[in-house]
Motif scaffolding. Structure first.
Motif, short mmCIF file in Angstrom:
data_model
loop_
_atom_site.label_atom_id
_atom_site.label_comp_id
_atom_site.label_asym_id
_atom_site.label_seq_id
_atom_site.Cartn_x
_atom_site.Cartn_y
_atom_site.Cartn_z
N MET A 44 -2.19 1.68 -7.24
CA MET A 44 -2.94 2.56 -6.35
C MET A 44 -2.11 2.96 -5.12
N TRP A 45 -1.18 2.13 -4.74
CA TRP A 45 -0.44 2.33 -3.50
C TRP A 45 0.88 3.07 -3.71
N ILE A 46 1.63 2.69 -4.74
CA ILE A 46 3.01 3.17 -4.90
C ILE A 46 3.04 4.29 -5.92
N GLY A 47 3.74 5.36 -5.59
CA GLY A 47 3.90 6.49 -6.50
C GLY A 47 5.20 7.21 -6.22
N THR A 48 5.41 8.32 -6.90
CA THR A 48 6.60 9.11 -6.63
C THR A 48 6.57 9.69 -5.23
N ARG A 49 5.37 9.81 -4.67
CA ARG A 49 5.23 10.22 -3.26
C ARG A 49 4.82 9.00 -2.44
N TRP A 50 5.53 8.75 -1.35
CA TRP A 50 5.26 7.57 -0.54
C TRP A 50 3.94 7.72 0.20
N THR A 51 3.12 6.70 0.17
CA THR A 51 1.87 6.68 0.91
C THR A 51 1.72 5.32 1.59
N GLU A 52 1.15 5.34 2.78
CA GLU A 52 0.87 4.11 3.50
C GLU A 52 -0.39 3.45 2.93
N PRO A 53 -0.45 2.13 2.94
CA PRO A 53 -1.67 1.46 2.46
C PRO A 53 -2.93 1.93 3.17
N ALA A 54 -2.83 2.20 4.48
CA ALA A 54 -4.00 2.67 5.23
C ALA A 54 -4.48 4.02 4.71
N GLN A 55 -3.54 4.88 4.30
CA GLN A 55 -3.93 6.19 3.76
C GLN A 55 -4.69 6.04 2.45
N VAL A 56 -4.24 5.13 1.61
CA VAL A 56 -4.92 4.90 0.34
C VAL A 56 -6.32 4.35 0.58
N ILE A 57 -6.44 3.40 1.51
CA ILE A 57 -7.76 2.82 1.81
C ILE A 57 -8.69 3.89 2.37
N ASP A 58 -8.18 4.74 3.26
CA ASP A 58 -9.00 5.82 3.82
C ASP A 58 -9.47 6.77 2.74
N ALA A 59 -8.58 7.09 1.80
CA ALA A 59 -8.95 8.01 0.71
C ALA A 59 -10.02 7.39 -0.19
N LEU A 60 -9.90 6.09 -0.43
CA LEU A 60 -10.89 5.42 -1.28
C LEU A 60 -12.25 5.35 -0.60
N THR A 61 -12.24 5.04 0.69
CA THR A 61 -13.52 4.92 1.41
C THR A 61 -14.15 6.28 1.68
N ALA A 62 -13.33 7.33 1.82
CA ALA A 62 -13.87 8.66 2.09
C ALA A 62 -14.56 9.25 0.87
N GLY A 63 -14.15 8.82 -0.32
CA GLY A 63 -14.78 9.33 -1.53
C GLY A 63 -14.01 10.49 -2.14
N ARG A 64 -14.37 10.82 -3.34
CA ARG A 64 -13.71 11.90 -4.06
C ARG A 64 -13.97 13.23 -3.37
N GLY A 65 -12.92 14.05 -3.29
CA GLY A 65 -13.04 15.35 -2.65
C GLY A 65 -12.75 15.32 -1.16
N HIS A 66 -12.42 14.15 -0.61
CA HIS A 66 -12.09 14.02 0.80
C HIS A 66 -10.73 13.35 0.94
N GLY A 67 -10.20 13.39 2.14
CA GLY A 67 -8.93 12.72 2.38
C GLY A 67 -7.71 13.61 2.19
N GLY A 68 -7.90 14.91 2.00
CA GLY A 68 -6.77 15.83 1.89
C GLY A 68 -5.91 15.59 0.67
N ASP A 69 -4.61 15.81 0.85
CA ASP A 69 -3.67 15.67 -0.27
C ASP A 69 -3.64 14.24 -0.80
N ILE A 70 -3.69 13.27 0.10
CA ILE A 70 -3.66 11.87 -0.33
C ILE A 70 -4.91 11.56 -1.15
N GLY A 71 -6.04 12.10 -0.74
CA GLY A 71 -7.27 11.88 -1.52
C GLY A 71 -7.17 12.44 -2.91
#
Length: 353
Positions: A44-71
């Motif tokens: 969930m955290w590591i991909g070809t595009r770097w993402t911070e753990p906080a960004q992943v958690i925010d995307a998960l808690t915001a729900g589908r369709g939210h969180g911008g590109d990271i979401g």
């Protein structure tokens, strides 16, 4: 005068060796589950595009369709991919353990019985005859091909008076595999589109696998898991020999048929969804057996989280090893599986000598 009274020692209800073995098996399953969960977090955290753990958690808690590109990345790519890796890894590892237990062949995996070859042949036929290009379109042809191949192998192995026994299954699988490989080669050499799709599918990949594909093959996996776990105790008896198993009341033919059905459903679903995944069904049962012993009741259970964990870790490595490009999970598993398998073979030889 001192009077000495002898007290009889009360034997434990369970022998210490049995208790120790059970604890070791429980620990093995627990460790495999923890590794699987760690692999899921990394996926969930590591991909070809770097993402911070906080960004992943925010995307998960915001729900589908939210969180911008990271979401979008998390919900539309990483979650389906993680779930697919969990399901396929568990299914392929469990089917490999069943193949080895059913045939008594330590080199056994779903490819030995022609299941991967049948899936590949029907996939290229779907592209060649109907022009299908997306994975979601021809995955069902791969499922059908794997099941038909397994039925053909079992039917050929059952010819004669002895029925389907381990040796006849291996021989029939080798013959059917050669037939399907020849058919696949004939198609891809005469059709460029089929060749392109086959090259992508045969590498083993989780790219472009959505939840629709997983939802379609999940019923096959669930039935396969239930039947496989139900066969565990009988496989232990069958390992002592068919004559002894029959004398103990085990219906050998029915158990072999049930095991073959379970491994067919598991391998067909896993291979169709992600392509032929080499070495996973071969190596994982050997690793798990080192800790659980040959008891199939524990071996089959532990193989599922262990296979899922290895699949997840290999997929994560494939995302970062050539960033921003990506290496297919089947290729990474081959690099991991070959040295591990060589080590296991050498260790087995040293034990025997």
């Amino acid at each position: 005068m001192v009077t000495m009274t002898a007290t009889a020692a009360v034997p434990p209800s369970t022998p210490p060796s049995t208790t120790t073995a059970t604890r070791r098996r429980v620990l093995t399953v627990s460790v495999a589950v923890v590794l699987m969960l760690v692999g899921a977090v990394l996926s969930m955290w590591i991909g070809t595009r770097w993402t911070e753990p906080a960004q992943v958690i925010d995307a998960l808690t915001a729900g589908r369709g939210h969180g911008g590109d990271i979401g979008i990345i998390v919900w539309d790519q990483r979650i389906p991919r993680t779930l697919m890796a969990l399901a396929v890894g568990a299914a392929i590892a469990l089917s490999g353990a069943l193949v080895q237990g059913l045939t008594g062949n330590p080199l056994g995996d779903p490819g030995v019985l022609g299941i991967s070859g049948g899936a590949a042949f029907f996939s290229v036929l779907a592209v060649f005859l109907f022009g299908l290009q997306s994975v979601s379109a021809y995955v069902w042809f791969a499922v059908a091909g794997a099941i038909i191949a397994a039925a053909l192998v079992f039917g050929v192995a059952s010819l004669g008076g002895g029925g389907a026994n381990p040796l006849s299954l291996i021989l029939a699988g080798a013959a059917c595999s050669a037939f399907f490989i020849a058919g696949t080669t004939a198609v891809i050499l005469n059709d460029q589109a089929s060749l392109n799709q086959y090259r992508f599918w045969s590498a083993g990949s989780l790219v472009e696998r959505d939840l629709g594909i997983l939802a379609g093959v999940a019923p096959l996996m669930i039935v396969g898991v239930v039947v496989a776990l139900a066969c565990g105790p009988s496989l232990n008896v069958l390992a002592a020999g068919p004559e002894l198993a029959t004398a103990l009341g085990v219906r050998v033919g029915m158990i072999r048929g049930a095991c073959f059905l379970a491994l067919t459903l598991l391998a067909a679903a896993g291979t169709a969804a992600a392509g032929p995944i080499a070495f996973l069904g071969l190596v994982v049962p050997h690793i798990v057996r080192h800790f659980t012993g040959p008891d199939h009741r524990w071996l089959l259970v532990a193989c599922m989280p262990a296979g899922a964990a290895l699949m997840l870790v290999a997929d994560v490595i494939g995302r970062v090893v050539m960033r921003p490009a990506e290496v297919q999970v089947g290729v990474i598993l081959a690099f991991i599986g070959v040295p591990v398998y060589i080590y296991l073979v050498r260790r087995r030889r040293m034990v025997q000598t």
